[in-house]
Design an enzyme around this catalytic site. Sequence first.
Site, PDB file in Angstrom:
ATOM      1  N   CYS A   1      65.356  21.790  56.215  1.00  0.00           N
ATOM      2  CA  CYS A   1      65.352  20.357  56.533  1.00  0.00           C
ATOM      3  C   CYS A   1      63.911  19.854  56.704  1.00  0.00           C
ATOM      4  O   CYS A   1      63.168  19.839  55.742  1.00  0.00           O
ATOM      5  CB  CYS A   1      66.217  20.088  57.748  1.00  0.00           C
ATOM      6  SG  CYS A   1      66.741  18.372  57.858  1.00  0.00           S
TER       7      CYS A   1
ATOM      8  N   HIS B   1      71.579  23.027  56.644  1.00  0.00           N
ATOM      9  CA  HIS B   1      71.293  23.822  57.841  1.00  0.00           C
ATOM     10  C   HIS B   1      72.185  25.065  57.921  1.00  0.00           C
ATOM     11  O   HIS B   1      73.221  25.036  58.598  1.00  0.00           O
ATOM     12  CB  HIS B   1      71.533  22.966  59.089  1.00  0.00           C
ATOM     13  CG  HIS B   1      70.498  21.913  59.302  1.00  0.00           C
ATOM     14  ND1 HIS B   1      69.313  22.171  59.936  1.00  0.00           N
ATOM     15  CD2 HIS B   1      70.471  20.605  58.967  1.00  0.00           C
ATOM     16  CE1 HIS B   1      68.595  21.061  59.993  1.00  0.00           C
ATOM     17  NE2 HIS B   1      69.267  20.092  59.403  1.00  0.00           N
TER      18      HIS B   1
ATOM     19  N   GLU C   1      71.732  27.610  59.645  1.00  0.00           N
ATOM     20  CA  GLU C   1      71.758  28.149  61.015  1.00  0.00           C
ATOM     21  C   GLU C   1      72.886  27.564  61.845  1.00  0.00           C
ATOM     22  O   GLU C   1      73.202  28.087  62.909  1.00  0.00           O
ATOM     23  CB  GLU C   1      70.404  27.900  61.708  1.00  0.00           C
ATOM     24  CG  GLU C   1      70.146  26.469  62.172  1.00  0.00           C
ATOM     25  CD  GLU C   1      69.585  25.556  61.078  1.00  0.00           C
ATOM     26  OE1 GLU C   1      69.719  25.909  59.892  1.00  0.00           O
ATOM     27  OE2 GLU C   1      69.042  24.479  61.413  1.00  0.00           O
TER      28      GLU C   1
END
Lengths: 80, 224
Positions: free
Chosen positions: B87, B197, B199
């Site tokens: 990002c 993302h 994660e």
Amino acid sequence: MIKARVTVTLKNGVLDPQGKAIEGALGSLGFEGVHQVRQGKVFDLEIDGTDKGQAEANLKTMCDKLLANTVIENYTIAID
Amino acid sequence: MKSAVVQLPGLNRDRDMIAALTKISGKAPITIWQTETAIPDDVDLIVIPGGFSYGDYLRCGAIAARMPVLQAIKEKAEKGVKVLGVCNGFQILVEAGMLPGVLMRNTSLRFVCKDVKLEVINADTDFTRAYAKGQIIRCPVAHHDGNYFVDEETLAGMEDRGEIIFRYAEGTNPNGSLSDIAGVINSRGNVLGMMPHPENLIEAAHGGNDGRGIFASALEVIAA
């Protein structure tokens, strides 16, 4: 002291969604016949010294290193 | 494998990233603050997380990319250390010239926060070997400037060399990015940038673990 203005604009062919939205907003305000609105940035700077040639060279480096992203943007430098 | 997470003012996904790396590798990453110019020699993976570094003033990632810590990361990357930018991290990597192209305002002009589908275009990298080529994975996105752009000639070279790693699949392109590009890698294959993302999708509590493979690959938790 030298006063300078740097103008950063999008290169031709790079899509400018913000410019498009502004163009649409102008149309909805009744301004007809407005085309190709492109949004850019203006930087006004004051630089110590009196050597305009040196100032311009420094400004060019500033543009290449930070003020413009030359992948998508052009810039022009104007010195008072 | 030792990992590191970069912390800069305005980045806000660092703790998610630390949690993901800790859970997947079993070892907490070290953190690198903005003023640091020396990254320990035993770090094998440097992660630049998402957020709004330095307020995203001027252009997203532009200020961060010119901080000394980025020069230190660049030097590590030149030595072969793996670097992952997610990002704002991706925006920083392109602004730093570590990846080609640029990330522009979404064509919708809106901040998008939702799940998208990604197609794994190249599974033969240090970051994607946990996946299969053509595999479709789910991944959340949350950004205002994810509209990837690069000139045609550079794009053609990137495609030839397999440097497009993820594309938004099945009409899920959330930002108008060129050629549906969601993630790209450098020619050497050790610097990956991606807007989604991973994660935030690594365990059941997240509703899925499709993002886990990127970390498992990069951390060499799975067999090569």
